[in-house]
Each structure stands twice: as structure tokens, then as C-alpha cells.
Design an enzyme around this catalytic site. Structure first.
Site, PDB file in Angstrom:
ATOM      1  N   LEU A 277     -42.286  44.163  81.032  1.00  0.00           N
ATOM      2  CA  LEU A 277     -42.229  45.554  81.487  1.00  0.00           C
ATOM      3  C   LEU A 277     -41.363  45.765  82.719  1.00  0.00           C
ATOM      4  CD1 LEU A 277     -45.968  46.512  80.859  1.00  0.00           C
ATOM      5  CD2 LEU A 277     -43.998  46.812  79.337  1.00  0.00           C
ATOM      6  N   CYS A 278     -40.629  44.735  83.124  1.00  0.00           N
ATOM      7  CA  CYS A 278     -39.722  44.871  84.272  1.00  0.00           C
ATOM      8  C   CYS A 278     -38.473  45.647  83.880  1.00  0.00           C
ATOM      9  CB  CYS A 278     -39.294  43.491  84.784  1.00  0.00           C
ATOM     10  SG  CYS A 278     -40.505  42.704  85.825  1.00  0.00           S
ATOM     11  N   HIS A 279     -37.982  46.427  84.836  1.00  0.00           N
ATOM     12  CA  HIS A 279     -36.742  47.155  84.630  1.00  0.00           C
ATOM     13  C   HIS A 279     -35.556  46.225  84.841  1.00  0.00           C
ATOM     14  CE1 HIS A 279     -39.627  50.376  85.522  1.00  0.00           C
ATOM     15  NE2 HIS A 279     -38.840  51.132  84.773  1.00  0.00           N
TER      16      HIS A 279
ATOM     17  N   MET B 101     -40.498  41.228  91.788  1.00  0.00           N
ATOM     18  CA  MET B 101     -40.614  40.317  90.643  1.00  0.00           C
ATOM     19  C   MET B 101     -39.412  39.377  90.574  1.00  0.00           C
ATOM     20  SD  MET B 101     -43.551  40.897  89.546  1.00  0.00           S
ATOM     21  CE  MET B 101     -43.454  39.665  88.273  1.00  0.00           C
ATOM     22  N   GLU B 102     -38.238  39.875  90.927  1.00  0.00           N
ATOM     23  CA  GLU B 102     -37.045  39.030  90.935  1.00  0.00           C
ATOM     24  C   GLU B 102     -37.153  37.955  92.025  1.00  0.00           C
ATOM     25  OE1 GLU B 102     -36.131  42.598  88.620  1.00  0.00           O
ATOM     26  OE2 GLU B 102     -37.207  42.271  90.493  1.00  0.00           O
TER      27      GLU B 102
ATOM     28  N   ASP C 268     -38.860  19.366  88.138  1.00  0.00           N
ATOM     29  CA  ASP C 268     -38.194  18.699  87.021  1.00  0.00           C
ATOM     30  C   ASP C 268     -37.257  17.600  87.502  1.00  0.00           C
ATOM     31  OD1 ASP C 268     -37.377  18.356  84.241  1.00  0.00           O
ATOM     32  OD2 ASP C 268     -35.493  19.281  84.878  1.00  0.00           O
TER      33      ASP C 268
END
Length: 150
Positions: free
Chosen positions: A77-79, A113-114, A128
Site C-alpha cells: 500500500l506504499c505510494h 517506509m523507504e 548475508d
């Protein structure tokens, strides 16, 4: 106390993308941080750039920038946002690597969010690339430190 209102749910409780069309374009900046706890020997090898997979911090920085740019394809749902800048800083401390992402945009919605995605993927990349010599690493403390709009 009233029930919370969730912007990502419609009146029937169905998930939806928030309409930001009426919001003004503003400069927005978000800062996130997180940590990779590791053995002292791993951190020493990281400082000396003596890990088997090469320059770990450079690879993690590039991975973090790529992750920030692709957040909308991974979080449903992120733009989609035009990012102005993504800065990733690492600090190799006594017992961990601290990761800080600063992300900016000139848009109608924030970039937290980014920033969180950048920190998360940087941490995963460090994990990793170091796992061959350290099975005890722990990713921790991923959070938003600040978000502003101007």
C-alpha cells in the site's frame, strides 16, 4: 477512549491505498536506524575490509539505496515516490554495526517506509556477507528516528 482510525482501511475494513491527491507537495525527510550485533572478530574483519566477500559496507550501502527506491514494489500500500536523496551511514561500534538511513523527497506523503526499508536491507546484506564467519549475528532496533515535513 475512542476506537483508532486506520487510514489504510475503508469503512468496511477493506485494505486500501490512502488517497493523497489533495495533499500539498512538501519536502519530507525521514531518518531510520538499526543495528547488526556481531562477534568482535567479525567487527574487526569488517573494519579491516578482510571479509571473504569483499567490501561489505559498500555493497550494503548500494543494497540499501536500491531497497529505498523499490519500497513501493515490496510494501503493497506504499505510494511510489520520487526520492531526492538516500544517505546511508554505518558506524562499526564495539559490539555492533549501527546503520542510519536518511531519505528525502518532495512529495505528498512521507518517506519513513523507504528509510526503514533501506536500514532493513542494509542489515540483511551485512548479515548475508558476514554469515560465513559469524553465525551469532542479531539484527535489532530497526525504527524510525525522525520524520519531518517543510
Amino acid at each position: 477512549m475512542s476506537d483508532p482510525v486506520f487510514s489504510h482501511l475503508d469503512a468496511e475494513g477493506t485494505a486500501r491505498m490512502v488517497d493523497v491527491g489533495a495533499k500539498p507537495v512538501q519536502r519530507r525527510v525521514a531518518v531510520a536506524e538499526g543495528f547488526v550485533e556481531a562477534a568482535a572478530s567479525t567487527l574487526a574483519a569488517l573494519r579491516a575490509q578482510a571479509l571473504p566477500k569483499g567490501d561489505v559496507l559498500t555493497v550494503a550501502r548500494v543494497a540499501a539505496i536500491q531497497a529505498a527506491k523499490r519500497t513501493d514494489s515490496l510494501i503493497p500500500l506504499c505510494h511510489s515516490l520520487p526520492l531526492d536523496a538516500v544517505d546511508i551511514d554505518f558506524s562499526v561500534e564495539a559490539e555492533r554495526v549501527a546503520i542510519r538511513a536518511t531519505v528525502s523527497t518532495s512529495s505528498k506523503t512521507g518517506v519513513e517506509m523507504e528509510a526503514l526499508m533501506a536500514v532493513s536491507v542494509a542489515a540483511l546484506t551485512l548479515y548475508d556477507m558476514c554469515k560465513a564467519i559469524d553465525k551469532t549475528m542479531v539484527l535489532s532496533g530497526i525504527r524510525v528516528v525522525s520524520k519531518t515535513k517543510q
